[in-house]
Design an enzyme around this catalytic site. Structure first.
Site, mmCIF file in Angstrom:
data_model
loop_
_atom_site.group_PDB
_atom_site.id
_atom_site.type_symbol
_atom_site.label_atom_id
_atom_site.label_comp_id
_atom_site.label_asym_id
_atom_site.label_seq_id
_atom_site.Cartn_x
_atom_site.Cartn_y
_atom_site.Cartn_z
ATOM 1 N N TYR A 27 77.063 -43.580 70.316
ATOM 2 C CA TYR A 27 78.128 -44.982 69.832
ATOM 3 C C TYR A 27 77.803 -46.008 70.667
ATOM 4 O O TYR A 27 77.529 -45.665 72.106
ATOM 5 C CB TYR A 27 79.326 -44.558 69.742
ATOM 6 C CG TYR A 27 79.656 -43.156 68.917
ATOM 7 C CD1 TYR A 27 78.709 -42.669 67.937
ATOM 8 C CD2 TYR A 27 80.985 -42.511 69.054
ATOM 9 C CE1 TYR A 27 79.026 -41.502 67.252
ATOM 10 C CE2 TYR A 27 81.109 -41.416 68.259
ATOM 11 C CZ TYR A 27 80.306 -40.829 67.468
ATOM 12 O OH TYR A 27 80.441 -39.664 66.738
ATOM 13 N N TRP A 35 73.358 -57.633 69.844
ATOM 14 C CA TRP A 35 74.213 -56.580 70.167
ATOM 15 C C TRP A 35 75.737 -56.841 70.763
ATOM 16 O O TRP A 35 76.297 -56.046 71.503
ATOM 17 C CB TRP A 35 73.350 -55.762 71.537
ATOM 18 C CG TRP A 35 72.157 -55.147 71.099
ATOM 19 C CD1 TRP A 35 71.779 -55.274 69.908
ATOM 20 C CD2 TRP A 35 70.988 -54.651 71.776
ATOM 21 N NE1 TRP A 35 70.503 -54.563 69.615
ATOM 22 C CE2 TRP A 35 70.088 -54.256 70.979
ATOM 23 C CE3 TRP A 35 70.771 -54.371 73.172
ATOM 24 C CZ2 TRP A 35 68.791 -53.705 71.297
ATOM 25 C CZ3 TRP A 35 69.594 -53.788 73.567
ATOM 26 C CH2 TRP A 35 68.747 -53.479 72.863
ATOM 27 N N GLY A 63 62.568 -52.484 84.520
ATOM 28 C CA GLY A 63 63.759 -52.794 85.150
ATOM 29 C C GLY A 63 64.648 -51.960 85.830
ATOM 30 O O GLY A 63 65.057 -51.696 86.950
ATOM 31 N N HIS A 118 61.635 -42.124 76.513
ATOM 32 C CA HIS A 118 62.582 -41.156 75.761
ATOM 33 C C HIS A 118 62.287 -39.698 75.903
ATOM 34 O O HIS A 118 63.093 -38.939 75.524
ATOM 35 C CB HIS A 118 62.535 -41.602 74.281
ATOM 36 C CG HIS A 118 63.018 -42.944 73.679
ATOM 37 N ND1 HIS A 118 61.988 -43.670 73.355
ATOM 38 C CD2 HIS A 118 64.077 -43.515 74.046
ATOM 39 C CE1 HIS A 118 62.733 -44.948 73.229
ATOM 40 N NE2 HIS A 118 63.694 -44.978 73.531
ATOM 41 N N GLU A 155 68.750 -52.207 88.608
ATOM 42 C CA GLU A 155 69.722 -52.350 87.641
ATOM 43 C C GLU A 155 70.960 -51.232 87.818
ATOM 44 O O GLU A 155 71.603 -50.859 86.883
ATOM 45 C CB GLU A 155 69.414 -52.218 86.382
ATOM 46 C CG GLU A 155 68.228 -53.555 85.970
ATOM 47 C CD GLU A 155 67.728 -53.320 84.607
ATOM 48 O OE1 GLU A 155 68.437 -52.920 83.608
ATOM 49 O OE2 GLU A 155 66.822 -54.003 84.090
HETATM 50 N N1 GLN Z 1 65.479 -54.137 81.817
HETATM 51 C C1 GLN Z 1 66.060 -53.196 80.748
HETATM 52 C C2 GLN Z 1 65.869 -51.816 81.368
HETATM 53 O O1 GLN Z 1 64.873 -51.585 82.120
HETATM 54 C C3 GLN Z 1 65.403 -53.294 79.447
HETATM 55 C C4 GLN Z 1 65.888 -52.234 78.373
HETATM 56 C C5 GLN Z 1 65.460 -52.550 77.021
HETATM 57 O O2 GLN Z 1 64.423 -53.006 76.883
HETATM 58 N N2 GLN Z 1 66.341 -51.910 76.178
HETATM 59 O O3 GLN Z 1 66.731 -51.296 81.284
#
Ligand code: GLN
Ligand code: ZN
Length: 765
Positions: free
Chosen positions: A529, A574, A445, A705, A497
């Site tokens: 945070y 969340w 995404g 990551h 996004e």
């Molecule tokens: N669609 C979100 C992204 O790609 C999913 C993020 C996630 O799973 N933490 O950032």
């Protein structure tokens, strides 16, 4: 006087001072003295704040530069060899274990390149701790004396504190064995670690500490017999040691009763239990006390931001007083306040009506004190009246209650939560419409959230650019992401996004029933945070939230575009949830709001829609049994309410990450395609489990990551390995998760190689 007690206070500072200085230290902008000074000031400030609020029992050693469990690993010398060979300062060892360290060689120091230890969620919270990692060569010994230093630091300020430590049984049980020592069961190290615990406890006693708080939160989990038995061994060991402080054994976040036999009769001064999460346990835990043991009654919620119902809290404490006498009762927060934002008075933009319903860590201090005063016979009628007024105002508020939403939830039926046809029939329709190749490629995404994006968003928030200018900017970002994906040959595209600050906040801001803070930060891990939005009332969607961007993105390409939404359970987990309505109801309300969005996307011509549920695993109740199966049932139902209003041809995707997912937990969602984080999973049994999953899956092929770029060969090898157990016809090709934290350079290279690899397999079909 009945005493008041706080199990721990947020360490981050009212203005995120700890984050700012720690990150400045990491980037070399401030020196270690500056970092240590900020830590010292924060501790002093927090102790004083509690003292001034009238709290009797104040914790010390609740502060940490990274994580309190990691602090213990450092204290007890549980440091894998790879961190000790560079001659780093203790604080740098701490950070290296927490977050890894890469440093170029200088004239006087060698290059450093070590990965971090594993980080896992702390029980069912969004706080992460660094997992203690043991091996056959682990040599327990005291490394420094942080708990003593901090106790003395408070004492020098004239403040007597109760040091807190995670207890030996929890510390071992929450850890794991290192790769080279997989046959080692951490709990078998108990007799080796106990003397070192006793040593630090003796030092605390010598420094003047009368009582310590030892946290054994694992007492709310399902525990193997061996672990249950370990409590007796540990606490009898301490009792036999002369000269240790008295111990208050604390547990929280749940019901201790299934493990009560493991702690009943232990030679400790008393126990702390969480009566916010489990008020029902009170009679049984009182019965299990020996005649002199103290009960610390956790009645002020350490996990949420709602003002306590003081009348109710008083009633719980009085029950304990009636049973065992006031001198054996302490009024306390349910857990450490680490999980709550620091100070409500910093919120300048909150609607006054709503603000009156909240209580952050600083306000909770006053709540604990008021309850303690009330049960000691002091006159607190003023505070009590104000509290009652606030509680009833919230219950009656139009913000809290929306009859239409409540009716809609009541009308949810099975048909609404079930797709029109079964998976195979849907798949046939989808094949006709999308005509995707074998090994279809996609992403999760988000694309890199560049500095440029953040600057423009900031300008827009501050009113420095108009809505129109901002919209144009977002459109240009979307366009370049679409062109990029076409150029490298991805099959199912995303819009990237760029308009989203955060995957929950973005939708929360557009939903009715949500409130937001400007400074309500809570530590998630290390210097990260989060600022969870707050669900204040019944939730509904006034208007479409994501349709404009998705439609625009689809208009740019003939390839299928995925609409991208955050699922009901993740929106709930969340956020700070309401405490006056069940999680199930809140999740279903979110499901209904998302259903409207999913249907609108389809109507607007977006026929692939992904509803992310990365938090579904973390919400799983801590113990097996009815509560857990109930959770799985309503979590799946909420997802299906959101996604079942579409036609067979519309392909529903979902995505999961950050956990060891059990495929059985997601089957009931009935998504057509799921993508999961997988690149670090090597266990062939785990792949096998997923190969039995009935619908289609993309097992994440690279770690997002890390900036590291896997080569095409590496992708090929990984796909081949998975194909040994996993059928080609269900195989989607994608990364582990969204790419928002990555840079463009590695994103471009990694995705290009991933698509190349998919094409090689496709050619062999
Ligand atoms: N669609 C979100 C992204 O790609 C999913 C993020 C996630 O799973 N933490 O950032
Ligand atoms: Zn993810």
């Amino acid at each position: 006087m009945v005493q008041s007690s706080v199990l721990g206070f947020p360490r981050i500072g009212a203005n995120r001072e700890l984050k700012k200085t720690t990150e400045a230290y990491w980037s070399g902008k401030v020196n270690v003295e500056e970092l240590l000074k900020v830590g010292k000031d924060l501790r002093a400030h927090n102790w004083k704040l509690q003292k001034d609020a009238g709290v009797d029992v104040i914790a010390s050693n609740d502060f940490s530069y990274y994580d309190q469990v990691l602090d213990l690993s450092l204290l007890f010398n549980v440091i894998p060899d790879r961190y000790t060979k560079f001659d780093l300062a203790p604080i740098d060892v701490l950070f290296a274990m927490g977050r890894g360290l890469q440093r170029k060689a200088t004239d006087s120091t060698p290059a450093v390149d070590v990965t971090a230890l594993e980080m896992v969620k702390w029980f069912d919270s969004n706080y992460h701790y660094v997992r203690p990692t043991f091996s056959h060569s682990t040599q327990f010994k005291l490394n420094g004396q942080k708990p003593v230093d901090e106790y003395l630091e408070a004492k020098a300020l004239g403040i007597e504190t109760r040091p807190v430590l995670v207890g030996p049984v929890s510390y071992l049980f929450l850890g794991k064995s290192d790769k080279d020592s997989l046959d080692l069961d951490p709990i078998s190290l108990l007799s080796k670690i106990l003397p070192v615990y006793a040593e630090i406890l003796a030092k605390l006693a010598a420094a003047g500490a009368k009582t310590v708080q030892i946290d054994e939160p694992i007492l709310v989990l399902d525990l193997p017999q061996k672990v249950q038995a370990a409590f007796k061994q540990a606490y009898e060991f301490f009792a036999q040691h002369a000269g240790l402080p008295e111990i208050i054994l604390a547990t929280y976040f749940g019901d201790v009763r299934p493990n009560l036999a493991a702690v009943e009769g232990l030679p400790v001064a008393g126990f702390h239990y969480d009566f916010v999460r489990c008020p029902e346990q009170i009679d049984e835990v009182i019965k299990a006390l020996t005649p002199k043991q103290v009960l610390s009654v956790g009645v002020i919620d350490g996990r949420n931001i709602w003002k306590a119902d003081i009348t109710k809290a008083i009633a719980v404490v009085k029950k304990a007083i009636t049973a065992i006498g006031a001198e054996r009762v302490i009024v306390a927060t349910s857990s450490s306040l680490l999980h709550t934002p620091v100070d409500l008075s910093n919120e300048k933009k909150l609607d006054a009506e709503i603000k009156d319903w909240f209580s952050f860590a600083t306000q909770k201090l006053a709540e604990v004190v008021v309850v303690a005063k009330a049960v000691s016979g002091a006159d607190v009628s003023g505070a009590l009246e104000a509290n009652k007024k606030s509680i009833s105002a919230r219950a009656a508020s139009a913000i809290t209650n929306d009859a239409k939403v409540q009716e809609r939830v009541a009308s949810i039926n099975e048909k609404m939560a079930t797709r029109a046809s079964a998976f195979n029939a849907r798949l046939a329709e989808q094949k006709k419409h999308f005509n995707l190749p074998a090994f279809p490629t996609t992403t999760i995404g988000s694309f890199p959230q560049t500095k440029d994006i953040r600057i423009n968003r900031n300008k827009f928030t501050k009113g420095e650019i108009t809505a129109e200018q901002y919209e144009k900017f977002i459109e240009s970002e979307i366009e370049s992401v679409v062109r990029f994906q076409e150029e490298i040959g991805l099959d199912v595209l995303v819009h990237g996004e760029p308009e989203r600050n955060d995957m929950v906040q973005y939708f929360g801001e557009q939903l009715k029933g949500y409130a937001f803070t400007s400074n309500g930060w809570v530590q998630s891990y290390g210097s990260r945070y989060v600022r969870p939005p707050i669900i204040v009332g019944d939730i509904s969607r006034p208007k479409a939230m994501s349709v404009k961007e998705s439609v625009y993105a689809q208009s740019l390409t003939s390839k299928p575009m995925k609409g991208m939404l955050t699922g009901p359970v993740t929106c709930l987990r969340w956020s700070f949830p309401r405490n006056d309505v069940s999680h199930k109801v809140q999740s279903l309300q979110l499901g209904l709001a998302l259903r409207d969005e999913v249907n609108d996307l389809e109507k607007a011509g977006v026929y692939v829609i992904q509803v992310d549920e990365p938090a579904i695993r973390e919400g799983l109740p801590l113990r097996a049994g009815a509560e857990r199966s109930d959770y799985l049932q309503w979590a799946a139902q909420s997802f299906r309410v959101a996604t079942s209003g579409v036609e067979d041809r519309t392909q529903i995707h979902s995505h999961f990450c950050y956990s060891d997912l059990d495929p059985n937990h997601i089957k009931a969602l009935d998504a057509d395609v799921v993508s999961i984080e997988f690149s670090k999973k090597d266990d062939p049994n785990y792949i096998q489990e997923f190969s039995e999953y009935p619908n289609h899956i993309g097992l994440g092929l690279f770690d997002i990551h890390s900036p590291r770029i896997p080569s095409t060969d590496e992708f090929v090898a990984r796909i081949q390995e998975i194909l040994k157990v996993y059928p080609a016809e269900k195989f989607w090709v994608n990364p582990d998760c969204g790419l928002k934290t990555r840079g463009w350079e590695e994103t471009r290279a990694s995705l290009t190689n991933m698509v190349e690899a998919a094409k090689l397999f496709r050619a062999q079909q």
